[in-house]
Design a protein around this motif. Sequence first.
Motif, PDB file in Angstrom:
ATOM      1  N   ILE A  80     -65.170 -11.115  10.799  1.00 31.92           N
ATOM      2  CA  ILE A  80     -65.469 -10.754  12.177  1.00 31.92           C
ATOM      3  C   ILE A  80     -66.965 -10.962  12.393  1.00 31.92           C
ATOM      4  O   ILE A  80     -67.776 -10.490  11.591  1.00 31.92           O
TER       5      ILE A  80
ATOM      6  N   GLN B 243     -69.981 -10.020  14.802  1.00 31.61           N
ATOM      7  CA  GLN B 243     -70.317  -8.987  15.776  1.00 31.61           C
ATOM      8  C   GLN B 243     -71.792  -9.106  16.156  1.00 31.61           C
ATOM      9  O   GLN B 243     -72.645  -9.283  15.285  1.00 31.61           O
TER      10      GLN B 243
ATOM     11  N   GLU C  77     -70.814  -5.956  20.312  1.00 31.39           N
ATOM     12  CA  GLU C  77     -69.708  -6.754  20.849  1.00 31.39           C
ATOM     13  C   GLU C  77     -69.125  -7.668  19.766  1.00 31.39           C
ATOM     14  O   GLU C  77     -69.859  -8.331  19.038  1.00 31.39           O
ATOM     15  N   VAL C  78     -67.804  -7.697  19.672  1.00 31.31           N
ATOM     16  CA  VAL C  78     -67.131  -8.615  18.760  1.00 31.31           C
ATOM     17  C   VAL C  78     -67.090  -9.983  19.437  1.00 31.31           C
ATOM     18  O   VAL C  78     -66.554 -10.128  20.530  1.00 31.31           O
TER      19      VAL C  78
ATOM     20  N   PHE D 184     -63.643 -14.290  15.474  1.00 29.45           N
ATOM     21  CA  PHE D 184     -62.903 -14.074  14.239  1.00 29.45           C
ATOM     22  C   PHE D 184     -62.754 -15.432  13.576  1.00 29.45           C
ATOM     23  O   PHE D 184     -62.491 -16.426  14.261  1.00 29.45           O
TER      24      PHE D 184
ATOM     25  N   LEU E 209     -67.500  -8.344   7.687  1.00 29.49           N
ATOM     26  CA  LEU E 209     -68.137  -8.174   8.995  1.00 29.49           C
ATOM     27  C   LEU E 209     -69.527  -8.785   8.917  1.00 29.49           C
ATOM     28  O   LEU E 209     -70.322  -8.413   8.056  1.00 29.49           O
TER      29      LEU E 209
ATOM     30  N   ARG F  21     -72.920  -9.108  10.978  1.00 29.65           N
ATOM     31  CA  ARG F  21     -73.701  -8.612  12.112  1.00 29.65           C
ATOM     32  C   ARG F  21     -74.728  -9.701  12.379  1.00 29.65           C
ATOM     33  O   ARG F  21     -75.551 -10.011  11.515  1.00 29.65           O
TER      34      ARG F  21
ATOM     35  N   SER G 125     -67.890 -14.697  24.106  1.00 32.84           N
ATOM     36  CA  SER G 125     -67.000 -14.201  23.061  1.00 32.84           C
ATOM     37  C   SER G 125     -65.678 -14.960  23.107  1.00 32.84           C
ATOM     38  O   SER G 125     -65.236 -15.398  24.173  1.00 32.84           O
TER      39      SER G 125
END
Length: 128
Positions: free
Chosen positions: A20, A22, A28-29, A32, A85, A87, A102
Amino acid sequence: MGAKWLNDVKWDAQGLVPVIAQDAHTGEVLMFAWMNREALDQTQRSGEAVYWSRSRRRLWRKGEESGHVQKVLEIRTDCDNDVILLRIEQVGGIACHTGRRSCFFNRLDDSGWNSVEPVIKDPEEIYK
C-alpha cells in the motif's frame, strides 16, 4: 543493512507481497501494488518505490514513464509481516495511471460505482 530484514517478510507462493502506498503527510491511500524481493530491496536502497508488474512480468520503477515518482520516507510491515506499507511523497501529485491523485477514485452508491475524484492530467499527455 543486511538481507535478514527481507527474510522476515512473508512472501506469497509467487514470491510477492502486497504493498500500500500512502501519502506520508495526509494519510491518504494512493495506490495498491505488488513487490517481489528485488523490488523491495531496490526500494529500500534507492528511496524510490519499485514494484513488480504482474502484467508486464518485470520490475517497474514508479514514474519511469510518467515522471510521477514516489519518494519513500518510511517502509513498514503489518503485524503478520505479509503486507508492506510505504509512506511516500508523490511527485507531481498523481499516483494513478488515469491521471488522478489516487487509484481509489470509484465510490459505491445506490446507482453503482461512480468516479468521485477529478482527472488532474489527461493520461494522453502523461504517456506519450
